[in-house]
Write a protein that holds these residues in place. Structure first.
Motif, short mmCIF file in Angstrom:
data_model
loop_
_atom_site.label_atom_id
_atom_site.label_comp_id
_atom_site.label_asym_id
_atom_site.label_seq_id
_atom_site.Cartn_x
_atom_site.Cartn_y
_atom_site.Cartn_z
N TRP A 118 0.85 -1.19 0.00
CA TRP A 118 0.00 0.00 0.00
C TRP A 118 0.89 1.24 0.00
CZ3 TRP A 118 -4.66 2.07 -0.65
CH2 TRP A 118 -4.88 3.35 -0.15
N PHE A 119 0.70 2.12 -0.97
CA PHE A 119 1.44 3.38 -1.02
C PHE A 119 0.62 4.36 -1.85
CE2 PHE A 119 2.43 1.72 -5.08
CZ PHE A 119 3.12 2.65 -5.85
N ASP A 120 1.14 5.55 -2.06
CA ASP A 120 0.37 6.59 -2.74
C ASP A 120 -0.09 6.17 -4.13
OD1 ASP A 120 0.64 8.21 -0.55
OD2 ASP A 120 2.26 9.44 -1.38
N GLY A 121 0.69 5.33 -4.80
CA GLY A 121 0.31 4.89 -6.13
C GLY A 121 -0.99 4.10 -6.13
N VAL A 122 -1.18 3.23 -5.14
CA VAL A 122 -2.43 2.47 -5.03
C VAL A 122 -3.58 3.41 -4.69
CG1 VAL A 122 -3.61 0.62 -3.81
CG2 VAL A 122 -1.19 0.38 -4.37
N ALA A 123 -3.32 4.36 -3.80
CA ALA A 123 -4.35 5.35 -3.45
C ALA A 123 -4.77 6.15 -4.68
CB ALA A 123 -3.84 6.27 -2.36
N GLU A 124 -3.82 6.45 -5.56
CA GLU A 124 -4.15 7.20 -6.77
C GLU A 124 -5.01 6.38 -7.72
OE1 GLU A 124 -4.43 10.33 -9.36
OE2 GLU A 124 -3.75 10.32 -7.28
N VAL A 125 -4.78 5.07 -7.77
CA VAL A 125 -5.66 4.22 -8.56
C VAL A 125 -7.10 4.35 -8.07
CG1 VAL A 125 -6.19 1.85 -9.25
CG2 VAL A 125 -3.81 2.58 -9.09
N ALA A 126 -7.27 4.33 -6.75
CA ALA A 126 -8.61 4.45 -6.17
C ALA A 126 -9.24 5.80 -6.48
CB ALA A 126 -8.55 4.22 -4.67
N ARG A 127 -8.42 6.85 -6.54
CA ARG A 127 -8.97 8.17 -6.87
C ARG A 127 -9.41 8.25 -8.32
NH1 ARG A 127 -5.01 9.90 -2.92
NH2 ARG A 127 -3.33 9.91 -4.48
N ARG A 128 -8.73 7.53 -9.19
CA ARG A 128 -9.02 7.63 -10.62
C ARG A 128 -10.09 6.66 -11.10
NH1 ARG A 128 -3.62 8.92 -14.18
NH2 ARG A 128 -2.49 10.20 -12.66
N LYS A 146 -13.37 3.99 -10.06
CA LYS A 146 -14.37 3.49 -9.12
C LYS A 146 -14.57 2.01 -9.39
CE LYS A 146 -18.92 4.68 -7.26
NZ LYS A 146 -20.12 5.56 -7.44
N CYS A 147 -13.67 1.21 -8.86
CA CYS A 147 -13.62 -0.20 -9.21
C CYS A 147 -14.71 -1.01 -8.50
CB CYS A 147 -12.25 -0.78 -8.86
SG CYS A 147 -10.91 -0.09 -9.87
N GLY A 148 -15.21 -2.01 -9.20
CA GLY A 148 -16.17 -2.92 -8.60
C GLY A 148 -15.55 -4.22 -8.13
#
Length: 217
Positions: free
Chosen positions: A160-170, A172-174
């Motif tokens: 877990w790092f900022d890159g994964v958080a950025e995926v979540a921001r970009r 809306k995964c199901g």
């Protein structure tokens, strides 16, 4: 969601989505010891499906090629059977055709026989603590997007790092497939998501179904 996930073992899963068949990090070798440049790995379990049982796939989503727990000998042989192999830029240079290299946030499109298409976005991944990159090498994850269902995120070997958080921001995964086995070798740190990392990932994707990969074997 029109999607089926078949867990094969380790980081390997068959994703059938919207008429496409995609295979993550192919590992089909029998149990045994395997030597990496810096450590020796012991594989405990064989795959739940054989290479022949997998059948034809539209693409292999290869998070990285440099570690045999993500791409073993039989997995390398399987790459020649895939229509496309999507991986890191460095990995594509090492593997040669048919591998295609992608930097984080680069995209490509898969075209299906039914006239549908699916967009694949490479995502950031960090294979351990900050500064590990020169030792661990490049890794990417993948987001699969189509017009018919929510995106699917495959984390690849990452913490877990900022890159994964950025995926979540970009996105809306199901559906989210984190590589969550808390791999650890010589240091007092983990190289893939541990329980806390996986919980943080689940919190970042509150509407997603979480199916951990690379947790055993």
């Amino acid at each position: 969601m029109s999607i089926t996930i078949t867990l094969i073992g380790g980081p390997t899963a068959l994703i059938e989505i919207d008429g496409f068949r995609l295979l993550t990090d192919p590992t089909f070798d029998a149990p045994g010891f395997y030597q990496l440049p810096h450590v020796k790995l012991q594989k405990l379990d064989g795959p739940a499906m054989t290479v022949d049982a997998i059948g034809e796939v539209d693409a292999v989503l290869l998070s990285h090629d440099q570690h045999s727990d993500n791409l073993d000998n039989a997995g390398r042989d399987f790459l020649a059977r895939a229509k496309r192999v999507l991986t890191t830029e460095a990995g594509a240079k090492r593997l040669g055709a048919p591998a295609e290299g992608f930097a984080p946030w680069a995209t490509t499109e898969l075209q299906g026989k039914n006239g549908r298409s699916i967009k694949v976005t490479a995502t950031p991944a960090r294979h351990g603590p900050a500064g590990i990159e020169p030792l661990a090498g490049d890794v990417i994850g993948f987001v699969l997007s189509s017009d018919h269902q929510p995106p699917v995120y495959v984390s690849g070997d990452t913490v877990w790092f900022d890159g994964v958080a950025e995926v979540a921001r970009r996105f809306k995964c199901g559906l989210v497939l984190p590589f969550a086995g808390a791999a650890q070798t010589r240091g007092p740190f983990h190289l893939t998501m541990d329980t806390n990392d996986t919980i943080e990932t689940a919190r970042a994707f509150p509407e997603a179904l979480i199916i951990p990969l690379h947790t055993d074997g």
